[in-house]
Write a protein that holds these residues in place. Structure first.
Motif, PDB file in Angstrom:
ATOM      1  N   THR A 231       0.827  -1.206   0.000  1.00 34.70           N
ATOM      2  CA  THR A 231       0.000   0.000   0.000  1.00 34.70           C
ATOM      3  C   THR A 231       0.864   1.261   0.000  1.00 34.70           C
ATOM      4  O   THR A 231       0.347   2.363   0.215  1.00 34.70           O
ATOM      5  CB  THR A 231      -0.920   0.011   1.235  1.00 34.70           C
ATOM      6  OG1 THR A 231      -0.112   0.006   2.431  1.00 34.70           O
ATOM      7  CG2 THR A 231      -1.824  -1.205   1.242  1.00 34.70           C
ATOM      8  N   GLY A 302      -5.697  -4.929   1.589  1.00 33.59           N
ATOM      9  CA  GLY A 302      -5.995  -4.964   3.017  1.00 33.59           C
ATOM     10  C   GLY A 302      -7.079  -5.967   3.332  1.00 33.59           C
ATOM     11  O   GLY A 302      -7.677  -6.581   2.437  1.00 33.59           O
ATOM     12  N   PRO A 324      -4.156  -2.600   6.535  1.00 34.99           N
ATOM     13  CA  PRO A 324      -3.231  -2.744   5.402  1.00 34.99           C
ATOM     14  C   PRO A 324      -2.618  -4.140   5.355  1.00 34.99           C
ATOM     15  O   PRO A 324      -2.375  -4.759   6.389  1.00 34.99           O
ATOM     16  CB  PRO A 324      -2.167  -1.677   5.672  1.00 34.99           C
ATOM     17  CG  PRO A 324      -2.853  -0.672   6.535  1.00 34.99           C
ATOM     18  CD  PRO A 324      -3.806  -1.465   7.400  1.00 34.99           C
TER      19      PRO A 324
END
Length: 337
Positions: A231, A302, A324
């Motif tokens: 991420t 996630g 995440p």
């Protein structure tokens, strides 16, 4: 007797000398008249050709006929170079535009869901029914989704105390889900994308992020593990999708965008506060917990863990949260990045 050739590759005279034609008679046996006639015939006969002449046999004719018929049936015809149409960029652009106007292409979310779906499982916790307000709302929702009266009790035997979602991260049957989905369960059952049902056990916990790691006791032969994506470059406004089993219905797909990063969330009961969460607006409801939040390439960003609703309804109003994948994968002892 040797079978004669259909056509000859050499002059007739040598073939007669080798015995292919008629047998020559010795000159001594010819009478004077016959010898004179032979000499006259030899003088009148044309000279032998300097190159061999080939005879066109009936088999060659049949072969040529078949070849021409095949070419005609296949639609192949010779076109003189001056009549052949040369494709231009304008022709190509027109064909592409016509295809875009007439063909129905799948959406980006549909393609993402198709990629992740083989790795998504339904997680059912069995055991004594929970009596919390949230559990009562979930029970009511499951009953309504299944066409039952809102307060209907489950049949005798194993009682569903909760339904959630999980995602396979290792093809040996290692599954990520939420801790609150399986906490207190006497038995955990998972159902894979191909319909295979299996019991599962908890092999890892990360309570601070509401995560649990499960191991299924049997798996499909062609089980696919999800692809996880960092991420680090995720931004608000990026397209995302959620795949799961809201109120036990599914697998269901919803799509939206990343609304924010590094968010904090406190559970309605106030027992836990989580931070560094991804906020998204793709629809999620009880039962989506533990499922994957994916990008448009079907890569897991996630694990869906909570929704915000100031009321006690426990339904989606546009704000969801996901842990995440960096944190989630570390719960399994395998940070991917």
């Amino acid at each position: 007797m040797r079978r004669p050739a259909l056509y000859s590759r050499s002059p007739r005279a040598p073939q007669q000398a080798e015995g292919v034609g008629e047998v020559d008679q010795p000159q001594a046996s010819m009478g004077p008249a016959h010898a004179s006639d032979a000499a006259d015939d030899a003088a009148a006969a044309p000279a032998a050709p300097s190159a061999p002449r080939r005879r066109f046999g009936w088999r060659s004719g049949i072969a040529l006929t078949v070849l021409l018929s095949a070419l005609g049936a296949s639609g192949y015809y010779y076109l003189p170079p001056q009549t052949a149409h040369q494709l231009t960029q304008k022709d190509i652009d027109a064909a592409v535009l016509r295809s875009l106007q007439t063909a129905s292409l799948p959406s980006a979310a549909a393609r993402a869901a198709d990629i992740i779906r083989p790795s998504v499982v339904e997680v059912v916790a069995l055991g004594p029914e929970k009596s919390t307000p949230a559990a009562k709302v979930e029970k009511r929702g499951r009953n309504l989704a299944r066409g039952k009266p809102p307060q209907a009790d489950p049949p005798p035997g194993e009682v569903e105390r909760g339904v959630g979602t999980g995602v396979v991260i290792v093809d040996k049957g290692v599954i990520l889900t939420n801790l609150h989905v399986v906490a207190g369960a006497e038995k955990i059952k998972v159902t894979f994308a191909d319909g295979l049902e299996a019991n599962a056990s908890i092999i890892g916990l990360q309570p601070e992020n509401d995560l649990a790691v499960l191991q299924a006791d049997k798996i499909p032969d062609d089980l696919f593990a999800a692809t996880m994506r960092s991420t680090g470059d995720l931004q608000p406004g990026d397209n995302v999708a959620v795949v799961g089993f809201p109120f036990g219905i599914g697998p269901s797909v919803s799509a939206g965008v990343v609304s924010g990063l590094k968010r904090s969330f406190r559970s309605p009961e106030g027992q836990q506060e989580m931070s560094n969460l991804i906020q998204f607006d793709a629809a999620a409801n009880p039962g989506n917990s533990g499922g994957p939040l994916v990008n448009m390439n079907g890569e897991v960003l996630g694990i869906v863990t909570a929704i915000l609703n100031p009321t006690q309804q426990r339904t989606f109003i546009g704000i969801g949260f996901a842990v995440p994948i960096e944190n989630a994968a570390s719960a399994a002892g395998m940070p991917p990045f």
